[in-house]
Design a protein around this motif. Structure first.
Motif, PDB file in Angstrom:
ATOM      1  N   LYS A 221       1.037  -1.452  -0.090  1.00 35.05           N
ATOM      2  CA  LYS A 221       0.108  -0.282  -0.065  1.00 35.05           C
ATOM      3  C   LYS A 221       0.897   0.756   0.307  1.00 35.05           C
ATOM      4  O   LYS A 221       0.746   2.767  -0.715  1.00 35.05           O
ATOM      5  CB  LYS A 221      -0.794   0.034   1.242  1.00 35.05           C
ATOM      6  N   LEU A 222       1.810   1.581   0.865  1.00 31.09           N
ATOM      7  CA  LEU A 222       2.801   2.126   0.837  1.00 31.09           C
ATOM      8  C   LEU A 222       3.535   2.795  -0.089  1.00 31.09           C
ATOM      9  O   LEU A 222       4.011   4.307  -0.730  1.00 31.09           O
ATOM     10  CB  LEU A 222       3.927   2.258   1.926  1.00 31.09           C
ATOM     11  N   LYS A 223       4.053   1.588  -0.899  1.00 32.11           N
ATOM     12  CA  LYS A 223       4.643   1.783  -2.516  1.00 32.11           C
ATOM     13  C   LYS A 223       4.390   2.116  -3.473  1.00 32.11           C
ATOM     14  O   LYS A 223       3.800   2.380  -3.958  1.00 32.11           O
ATOM     15  CB  LYS A 223       5.402   0.094  -2.731  1.00 32.11           C
ATOM     16  N   SER A 224       2.452   1.632  -3.351  1.00 31.21           N
ATOM     17  CA  SER A 224       1.647   2.163  -4.480  1.00 31.21           C
ATOM     18  C   SER A 224       1.606   3.359  -4.516  1.00 31.21           C
ATOM     19  O   SER A 224       1.064   4.371  -5.661  1.00 31.21           O
ATOM     20  CB  SER A 224       0.554   1.414  -4.937  1.00 31.21           C
ATOM     21  N   GLU A 225       1.753   4.259  -3.464  1.00 30.26           N
ATOM     22  CA  GLU A 225       1.623   5.448  -3.033  1.00 30.26           C
ATOM     23  C   GLU A 225       2.687   6.560  -2.799  1.00 30.26           C
ATOM     24  O   GLU A 225       2.429   7.993  -2.463  1.00 30.26           O
ATOM     25  CB  GLU A 225       0.902   5.974  -1.696  1.00 30.26           C
ATOM     26  N   GLY A 226       3.292   5.606  -3.334  1.00 35.70           N
ATOM     27  CA  GLY A 226       5.015   6.388  -3.782  1.00 35.70           C
ATOM     28  C   GLY A 226       5.946   6.744  -2.132  1.00 35.70           C
ATOM     29  O   GLY A 226       6.238   7.569  -2.621  1.00 35.70           O
ATOM     30  N   LYS A 227       5.166   6.411  -1.502  1.00 37.22           N
ATOM     31  CA  LYS A 227       6.311   6.434   0.355  1.00 37.22           C
ATOM     32  C   LYS A 227       7.478   5.146   0.588  1.00 37.22           C
ATOM     33  O   LYS A 227       6.510   4.341  -0.048  1.00 37.22           O
ATOM     34  CB  LYS A 227       5.082   6.934   1.123  1.00 37.22           C
ATOM     35  N   ASP A 228       7.676   5.423   1.397  1.00 37.69           N
ATOM     36  CA  ASP A 228       8.371   4.268   1.990  1.00 37.69           C
ATOM     37  C   ASP A 228       7.903   3.406   2.063  1.00 37.69           C
ATOM     38  O   ASP A 228       7.491   3.084   3.259  1.00 37.69           O
ATOM     39  CB  ASP A 228       9.050   5.232   2.767  1.00 37.69           C
ATOM     40  N   PRO A 229       8.073   2.122   0.998  1.00 35.60           N
ATOM     41  CA  PRO A 229       7.552   0.816   2.162  1.00 35.60           C
ATOM     42  C   PRO A 229       7.769   0.171   2.832  1.00 35.60           C
ATOM     43  O   PRO A 229       7.091  -0.290   3.380  1.00 35.60           O
ATOM     44  CB  PRO A 229       7.878  -0.070   0.588  1.00 35.60           C
ATOM     45  N   LYS A 230       8.695   1.017   3.904  1.00 33.23           N
ATOM     46  CA  LYS A 230       9.303   0.223   5.035  1.00 33.23           C
ATOM     47  C   LYS A 230       9.724   1.374   6.105  1.00 33.23           C
ATOM     48  O   LYS A 230       9.213   0.926   7.478  1.00 33.23           O
ATOM     49  CB  LYS A 230      11.176  -0.082   5.545  1.00 33.23           C
ATOM     50  N   SER A 231       8.225   3.099   5.879  1.00 28.48           N
ATOM     51  CA  SER A 231       7.945   3.209   6.953  1.00 28.48           C
ATOM     52  C   SER A 231       7.184   2.810   7.620  1.00 28.48           C
ATOM     53  O   SER A 231       7.133   3.821   8.973  1.00 28.48           O
ATOM     54  CB  SER A 231       7.203   4.657   6.361  1.00 28.48           C
TER      55      SER A 231
END
Length: 586
Positions: A221-231
């Motif tokens: 979900k984070l990656k699909s939104e352009g965010k750091d997937p590990k955040s």
């Protein structure tokens, strides 16, 4: 129970390869009590007895079953019971169906009860007798049996059939370090205890146990939104020091890569609401409804929420939805626990560490400590507890809305309940543990099915968690298997009778020898007895619904105590299992 002669040994023979052909490997989804897979033995049995006929549902159109649970949910903390808490979606579910006010768990903690929910067996029968134990994978579940009659099945959220630790002899998928091996969880979705599809998580709130399918969902979900997937790691606590050291070198590397990095929180959780466990459970549940509809199969889906189990933690605006100063704590007599067994009394006056005397195998009994007395802290906890329930209610509503939008509402039975109760100040106790009060054992329970279950009705009939599985099977058209010791209460749910049971029993075998408690409950009286002590509990729930007067030692009630113990012993015998009928004289 009427036995179908053609299926008298149905459960026993289900493990044979009869329906699958000689030499075939029996699928794990099929219940197996008989497990001798030696080809010569299989061939000889088929030669002698023939192949077992497949189980066929005895209904024309099979209903869907949507099973929704919360965790550690006080039975009164529902909008229809408490106007101070907002649960509009659970309230509308109650209006569309029936409320059962005398539903009881079989154990006041998670693992034993959850195992009973899916096996229809008591903890003393299925083997997961306490926290820290596991349900054996060989025990058949309601999902196994529903598969026999064509159902798809899915479990989304909390399982807790296994402990947080494991070893080579007693391995656990829900334990460190396995739960944080995300590459494994990307590939594995079941079968899991009979469920064809599983989406699992383990943390309550920000606990460091985060991993499994939930962590993968957050990363995607984070990656699909352009965010750091590990955040997501900053939203959860880092594991206790030494956890990674307990693992082997390869698993230590995996844990260090996938472990959370945050600090413990209280009150307002720093996780954005769209990434909360509730959002994940609702989204994945709706996806499984769609998948079943696409496959044109009846479904059994368990949406298993984690709240309102502590820690008291919920994102805004839910964390400040209720004001601590508005919370009303229960009124408790100062001497409330003076007439109760030793471990109750020690929660109020015992020295620090008094619970150590009950430790066995290195693990303590939940609740055997000094309990919270700070009134301001209790009010804050209660406000957060209410907020957690209200947030969960929002996402239950999303599931109910999607069910209706998918066109499945009319043919779906919806059941809502929890695994066990909770204390915030009731009897001056906190949370849960080795206790058997109504707050521990009584649970909220709603059943709804359009035009089948009476709408807007309340019923005081006794129901046990152990009854859920056999009732689901009956409604799905599958005869109750002999392994299940619960009672079919579906006629009660459908409004065809006002009563099925005369009693319920709860078991709390927290330690193998140092703490074992059983409770027998009738419509009016309730008795609790213990291993290794002459102390006990006896309450008249009619004249003393809050359980402030323990009659165990009361001279006027000794005859009643004897009568209750006799009835309790007979009930305990009546619930014993006989997994197959006698098929011969010897």
């Amino acid at each position: 129970m009427k036995i179908n002669k053609n299926n008298a040994a149905g459960f026993w023979v289900a493990g044979l390869i009869g329906a699958f052909g000689l030499g075939a490997v029996v699928p794990a989804i099929i219940p197996q009590v008989f497990q001798n897979n030696v080809p010569a033995v299989q061939q000889e049995y088929i030669k002698a007895y023939g192949k077992q006929a497949p189980v066929v549902p005895n209904v024309t159109n099979q209903l869907n079953i949507l099973y929704i649970t919360s965790d550690q949910h006080h039975w009164l903390r529902m909008g229809y019971n408490d106007p101070n808490i907002k649960t509009p979606n659970l309230d509308r579910l109650a209006r569309s169906g029936s409320i059962f006010d005398r539903a009881y768990t079989v154990n006041p903690v998670c693992t034993p009860t959850r195992a009973s929910m899916i096996t229809g067996m008591y903890p003393s029968q299925h083997g997961a007798y306490a926290l820290g134990t596991k349900l054996p994978e060989t025990i058949p579940t309601v999902a196994n049996y529903l598969h026999e009659v064509g159902y798809s099945s899915a479990l989304i959220g909390k399982a807790h059939f296994m402990p947080l630790a494991g070893n080579a002899t007693y391995p656990s998928l829900e334990a460190y370090p396995v739960l944080q091996d995300l590459e494994f969880w990307k590939k594995y979705h079941g079968p899991f205890y009979g469920f064809e599809h599983a989406e699992l998580a383990r943390p309550h709130g920000d606990e460091a146990h985060v991993g499994q399918h939930y962590a993968i969902w957050m990363e995607r979900k984070l990656k699909s939104e352009g965010k750091d997937p590990k955040s997501w790691k900053s939203w959860f606590r880092k594991p206790e020091k030494g956890k990674s050291e307990e693992a082997n070198a390869r698993m230590r590397e995996i844990m260090e890569e996938n472990a959370a990095i945050g600090e413990a929180q209280y009150g307002a959780w720093n996780i954005p609401e769209p990434y909360h466990l509730n959002a994940w459970i609702a989204e994945q549940t709706n996806g499984q409804i769609d998948a079943a509809v696409k496959r044109n199969k009846p479904f059994f889906i368990w949406a298993s929420f984690f709240d309102p189990h502590p820690p008291y933690l919920v994102p805004e605006p839910w964390a400040s939805m209720y004001k601590p100063e508005d919370m009303v704590l229960p009124k408790v007599p100062a001497d409330d626990l003076d007439d109760m067994p030793y471990h109750y009394r020690m929660t109020q006056s015992g020295p620090t560490g008094w619970g150590k005397e009950f430790i066995e195998d290195g693990f303590a009994v939940h609740g055997f400590t000094r309990h919270e007395k700070d009134v301001n802290k209790q009010k804050k906890d209660m406000a957060l507890y209410y907020g957690m329930i209200s947030m969960m209610d929002k996402y239950i509503g999303k599931i109910l809305d999607h069910l209706e939008q998918s066109g499945q509402l009319d043919n779906t039975m919806i059941v809502f309940t929890t695994d066990h109760g909770h204390h915030i100040g009731t009897h001056n106790l906190s949370a849960k543990g080795g206790f058997a009060m109504e707050e521990d054992l009584r649970i909220p329970f709603i059943v709804s099915w359009k035009n089948k279950v009476p709408a807007g009705k309340r019923n005081n009939a006794l129901i046990s968690v152990v009854d859920f599985a056999p009732s689901f099977l009956t409604l799905a058209g599958r005869e109750k298997p002999l392994t299940m010791t619960g009672v079919d209460v579906s006629p009660l749910w459908l409004g065809k009778t006002e009563k099925v049971r005369d009693w319920v029993i709860a078991e709390n075998h927290f330690q193998r020898t140092k703490f074992y408690q059983k409770t027998y409950i009738e419509s009016r009286y309730k008795i609790t007895w213990y291993m290794n002590t002459n102390e006990g509990e006896l309450f008249d729930l009619e004249s003393d619904p809050h359980e402030f007067k323990n009659l165990w030692q009361d001279k006027k009630h000794q005859e009643l105590k004897l009568q209750m113990m006799q009835r309790a012993m007979q009930a305990d015998m009546a619930k014993e299992s006989c997994w197959m009928p006698r098929v011969g004289p010897a």
